[in-house]
Design a protein around this motif. Structure first.
Motif, mmCIF file in Angstrom:
data_model
loop_
_atom_site.group_PDB
_atom_site.id
_atom_site.type_symbol
_atom_site.label_atom_id
_atom_site.label_comp_id
_atom_site.label_asym_id
_atom_site.label_seq_id
_atom_site.Cartn_x
_atom_site.Cartn_y
_atom_site.Cartn_z
ATOM 1 N N SER A 1 22.269 40.896 33.531
ATOM 2 C CA SER A 1 22.273 40.553 35.045
ATOM 3 C C SER A 1 23.381 41.686 35.505
ATOM 4 C CB SER A 1 23.431 39.206 35.004
ATOM 5 O OG SER A 1 22.768 38.214 34.717
ATOM 6 N N ARG A 2 24.229 42.363 34.497
ATOM 7 C CA ARG A 2 25.054 43.384 34.802
ATOM 8 C C ARG A 2 24.124 44.806 35.022
ATOM 9 N NH1 ARG A 2 28.176 41.837 30.796
ATOM 10 N NH2 ARG A 2 27.726 43.455 29.337
ATOM 11 N N GLU A 3 23.078 44.740 34.755
ATOM 12 C CA GLU A 3 22.137 45.897 34.951
ATOM 13 C C GLU A 3 21.304 45.824 35.951
ATOM 14 O OE1 GLU A 3 20.071 46.105 31.044
ATOM 15 O OE2 GLU A 3 21.859 46.590 29.957
ATOM 16 N N LEU A 4 21.177 44.553 36.501
ATOM 17 C CA LEU A 4 20.233 44.438 37.749
ATOM 18 C C LEU A 4 20.809 44.756 38.841
ATOM 19 C CD1 LEU A 4 18.546 41.000 36.661
ATOM 20 C CD2 LEU A 4 17.630 43.180 36.435
ATOM 21 N N PRO A 5 20.318 45.955 39.616
ATOM 22 C CA PRO A 5 21.187 46.458 40.784
ATOM 23 C C PRO A 5 21.253 45.453 41.901
ATOM 24 C CG PRO A 5 19.135 47.445 40.649
ATOM 25 C CD PRO A 5 19.204 46.562 39.356
ATOM 26 N N ARG A 6 20.238 44.431 42.229
ATOM 27 C CA ARG A 6 20.537 43.512 43.106
ATOM 28 C C ARG A 6 21.344 42.340 42.744
ATOM 29 N NH1 ARG A 6 18.273 44.838 47.717
ATOM 30 N NH2 ARG A 6 18.621 42.598 48.331
ATOM 31 N N VAL A 7 21.949 42.253 41.705
ATOM 32 C CA VAL A 7 22.691 41.047 41.299
ATOM 33 C C VAL A 7 24.114 41.217 41.686
ATOM 34 C CG1 VAL A 7 23.376 39.566 39.464
ATOM 35 C CG2 VAL A 7 21.086 40.198 39.550
ATOM 36 N N ILE A 8 24.728 40.437 42.629
ATOM 37 C CA ILE A 8 26.046 40.738 42.910
ATOM 38 C C ILE A 8 27.016 39.905 42.295
ATOM 39 C CG2 ILE A 8 25.444 41.488 45.356
ATOM 40 C CD1 ILE A 8 26.105 38.892 46.346
ATOM 41 N N GLY A 9 26.538 39.215 41.421
ATOM 42 C CA GLY A 9 27.527 38.180 40.691
ATOM 43 C C GLY A 9 26.944 36.977 40.102
ATOM 44 N N GLN A 10 27.869 36.160 39.555
ATOM 45 C CA GLN A 10 27.382 34.604 39.309
ATOM 46 C C GLN A 10 28.167 33.640 39.907
ATOM 47 O OE1 GLN A 10 27.858 34.920 34.802
ATOM 48 N NE2 GLN A 10 26.020 36.229 34.508
ATOM 49 N N PRO A 11 27.886 32.409 40.358
ATOM 50 C CA PRO A 11 28.488 31.488 40.937
ATOM 51 C C PRO A 11 29.488 30.919 39.746
ATOM 52 C CG PRO A 11 26.241 30.731 40.512
ATOM 53 C CD PRO A 11 26.448 32.312 40.273
ATOM 54 N N GLU A 12 30.529 29.978 40.444
ATOM 55 C CA GLU A 12 31.244 29.082 39.601
ATOM 56 C C GLU A 12 30.387 28.484 38.566
ATOM 57 O OE1 GLU A 12 35.351 27.166 40.653
ATOM 58 O OE2 GLU A 12 33.757 25.665 40.607
ATOM 59 N N ARG A 13 30.999 28.354 37.186
ATOM 60 C CA ARG A 13 30.334 27.882 36.159
ATOM 61 C C ARG A 13 31.517 27.724 35.198
ATOM 62 N NH1 ARG A 13 26.567 31.835 32.483
ATOM 63 N NH2 ARG A 13 26.348 29.793 31.197
ATOM 64 N N ARG A 14 31.344 26.482 34.212
ATOM 65 C CA ARG A 14 32.285 26.438 33.135
ATOM 66 C C ARG A 14 32.208 27.004 32.015
ATOM 67 N NH1 ARG A 14 34.869 20.495 32.903
ATOM 68 N NH2 ARG A 14 36.137 20.657 30.954
ATOM 69 N N LEU A 15 33.155 27.787 31.720
ATOM 70 C CA LEU A 15 33.134 28.575 30.354
ATOM 71 C C LEU A 15 34.352 28.155 29.356
ATOM 72 C CD1 LEU A 15 32.007 32.095 31.760
ATOM 73 C CD2 LEU A 15 30.597 30.279 30.702
ATOM 74 N N GLY B 1 40.296 30.633 22.328
ATOM 75 C CA GLY B 1 41.904 31.150 22.262
ATOM 76 C C GLY B 1 42.225 31.259 20.750
ATOM 77 N N PRO B 2 43.335 32.072 20.424
ATOM 78 C CA PRO B 2 43.730 32.137 19.159
ATOM 79 C C PRO B 2 44.224 30.866 18.494
ATOM 80 C CG PRO B 2 45.179 32.900 20.517
ATOM 81 C CD PRO B 2 44.298 32.693 21.297
ATOM 82 N N VAL B 3 44.567 29.808 19.305
ATOM 83 C CA VAL B 3 45.317 28.632 18.779
ATOM 84 C C VAL B 3 44.189 27.477 18.986
ATOM 85 C CG1 VAL B 3 47.208 26.787 19.013
ATOM 86 C CG2 VAL B 3 47.680 29.262 19.463
ATOM 87 N N HIS B 4 43.925 27.207 20.290
ATOM 88 C CA HIS B 4 42.819 26.248 20.381
ATOM 89 C C HIS B 4 41.883 26.742 21.843
ATOM 90 C CE1 HIS B 4 45.326 25.003 24.031
ATOM 91 N NE2 HIS B 4 46.257 25.121 23.389
ATOM 92 N N ASP B 5 40.925 25.936 21.976
ATOM 93 C CA ASP B 5 39.849 26.621 22.952
ATOM 94 C C ASP B 5 40.207 25.792 24.453
ATOM 95 O OD1 ASP B 5 38.607 27.703 21.140
ATOM 96 O OD2 ASP B 5 36.983 26.580 20.937
ATOM 97 N N ARG B 6 40.126 26.313 25.673
ATOM 98 C CA ARG B 6 40.144 25.928 26.655
ATOM 99 C C ARG B 6 39.249 26.213 27.525
ATOM 100 N NH1 ARG B 6 45.942 27.682 29.340
ATOM 101 N NH2 ARG B 6 45.104 26.480 30.803
ATOM 102 N N ASP B 7 38.721 25.193 28.495
ATOM 103 C CA ASP B 7 37.785 25.305 29.569
ATOM 104 C C ASP B 7 38.376 26.061 30.854
ATOM 105 O OD1 ASP B 7 35.853 24.290 27.552
ATOM 106 O OD2 ASP B 7 35.769 22.285 28.518
ATOM 107 N N PHE B 8 37.646 26.961 31.493
ATOM 108 C CA PHE B 8 37.917 27.284 32.719
ATOM 109 C C PHE B 8 36.678 27.142 33.765
ATOM 110 C CE2 PHE B 8 40.901 29.915 30.101
ATOM 111 C CZ PHE B 8 41.916 29.501 30.374
ATOM 112 N N HIS B 9 37.054 27.214 35.025
ATOM 113 C CA HIS B 9 35.900 27.412 35.901
ATOM 114 C C HIS B 9 35.899 28.903 36.277
ATOM 115 C CE1 HIS B 9 34.703 23.299 36.157
ATOM 116 N NE2 HIS B 9 36.181 23.030 36.559
ATOM 117 N N VAL B 10 34.909 29.480 36.019
ATOM 118 C CA VAL B 10 34.850 31.097 36.047
ATOM 119 C C VAL B 10 33.743 31.632 37.128
ATOM 120 C CG1 VAL B 10 34.566 33.149 35.069
ATOM 121 C CG2 VAL B 10 35.526 31.149 33.732
ATOM 122 N N THR B 11 34.284 32.399 38.289
ATOM 123 C CA THR B 11 33.360 32.931 38.986
ATOM 124 C C THR B 11 33.428 34.476 38.955
ATOM 125 O OG1 THR B 11 34.067 31.217 40.857
ATOM 126 C CG2 THR B 11 32.758 33.218 41.688
#
Length: 381
Positions: free
Chosen positions: A100-114, A118-128
């Motif tokens: 996606s980063r290499e495609l010149p017409r892609v401006i980003g990614q909509p919000e998704r859960r990633l 983490g070093p202690v425990h995993d956490r979920d975030f909504h990332v745009t």
């Protein structure tokens, strides 16, 4: 291009950002130059900005609070070291988004859960994600992160609402179905009095379903800020007597349990009749369900409006719970009875009229709910 990518919107603008700058390159230089990192600290959301290679350039204060890594420790390191993000399949997000980063017409990614590994425990975030490009070349990658806790809380509330409504609907609908099926199958075997009793029960349960659905719809409108009040002249004492008579007719309580009184001359009241009756139903139901003894409904008139109090002689509401009774799904000690939405919607409906509502201890020792509604006037337009 994948389903997670956002293509550039073509609205007649040139695809080349440099062309949008008028060809002088001033805008491109600003996008490709040093970033004012301090300005990102003013943003409420966590923001992480990297260069095209993934080296962190900006790590704002919200990101420090959310992730627990200091800005000096993050800036200058690769994103996968500071903020390793995994998709729903456990794959490294930075590596998977390389196409996606290499495609010149892609401006980003909509919000998704990633997932942040983490070093202690995993956490979920909504990332745009947004890709900043200069003349079609990737210059920066910007990530905005939000915690999932608040949204999960909203989703739980919605699930609780559905479960509560389904539970509350089951009882009256079962009654309606049972009585109507019995009447249809054995109509000639019942006396007129028996038929009247069963039809009254069906009518009462149908009213209960109607009020429940109105309550749920009002809660939906309250949460979305779309509640509407249609004011007209209303005989408030008449509405109170109608609600009380309805409880008596439905067998919820005997006439001897109610005491309806008026003090002072009541002004002409411009209110929404349906919503005001719903408030009265909720308060009287609450007194019958959770209180004991006589239910006293007192109307006091003044030059500016009318105050209505509904008091019982039960155990009352403790001071620790006084601030919680008007919250959604609060049901007190008898958690299995009622939806827990009545007082929440009553407060919102009174405030929509410009009034106030509170709870205290009645003279008889029980709970006293008191609300004031200004006299108001017609609303035009």
């Amino acid at each position: 291009m994948t389903a997670d990518d956002e293509p550039a919107q073509d609205h007649g603008a040139p695809a080349d950002p440099a062309a949008a700058d008028g060809g002088d390159g001033a805008g491109s230089a600003a996008l490709d130059g040093p970033l004012p990192a301090a300005a990102f600290d003013l943003l409420p959301d966590a923001v992480v900005v990297t260069d095209a290679a993934g080296t962190v350039e900006v790590f704002n204060r919200a990101a420090v609070r959310l992730i627990g890594v200091s800005a000096p420790a993050a800036v200058g390191r690769h994103l996968t070291e500071v903020l390793p993000l995994l998709d729903e399949r456990g794959n490294d997000w930075w590596e998977c988004s390389a196409v996606s980063r290499e495609l010149p017409r892609v401006i980003g990614q909509p919000e998704r859960r990633l997932t942040y590994a983490g070093p202690v425990h995993d956490r979920d975030f909504h990332v745009t994600v947004r890709f900043t490009r200069v003349a079609g070349r990737l210059a920066r990658v910007s990530l905005s992160l939000r915690d999932t806790l608040s949204r999960e809380r909203l989703e739980r509330n919605r699930a609780d609402l559905v479960a509560t409504v389904a539970h509350e609907l089951r009882s009256p609908l079962t009654s309606v179905k049972g009585f109507t099926a019995t009447l249809l199958a054995k109509w000639d075997r019942f006396t007129d009095e028996q038929k009247k009793l069963m039809l009254n029960t069906v009518n009462t349960d149908a009213d209960r379903v109607t009020r429940l659905l109105a309550e749920v719809l009002d809660v939906s409108r309250i949460d979305s800020g779309r509640i509407q009040v249609r004011k007209q002249i209303v005989d408030l004492p008449g509405r109170v007597r109608s609600v009380v008579d309805g409880k008596i007719a439905a067998g919820a309580a005997g006439a001897e349990r109610f005491d309806v009184r008026e003090e002072g001359e009541l002004p002409e009241m411009w209110v929404d009749p349906d919503k005001m009756e719903q408030v009265l139903h909720n308060l009287v139901d609450n007194a019958l369900r959770h209180g004991a003894g006589t239910v006293t409904v007192l109307l006091r008139g003044s030059d500016t409006g009318t105050e209505v109090s509904v008091a019982d002689e039960g155990e009352g509401v403790s001071e620790s719970n006084a601030a919680r009774v008007f919250t959604k799904f609060w049901r007190g000690a008898s958690r299995g009875n009622g939806t827990g939405l009545g007082l929440y919607s009553a407060k919102a409906l009174i405030e929509a009229h410009g009034g106030t509502i509170s709870v205290g201890r009645a003279a008889g020792g029980g709970a006293e709910f008191r609300f004031f509604v200004p006299a108001g006037g017609p609303v035009f337009g």
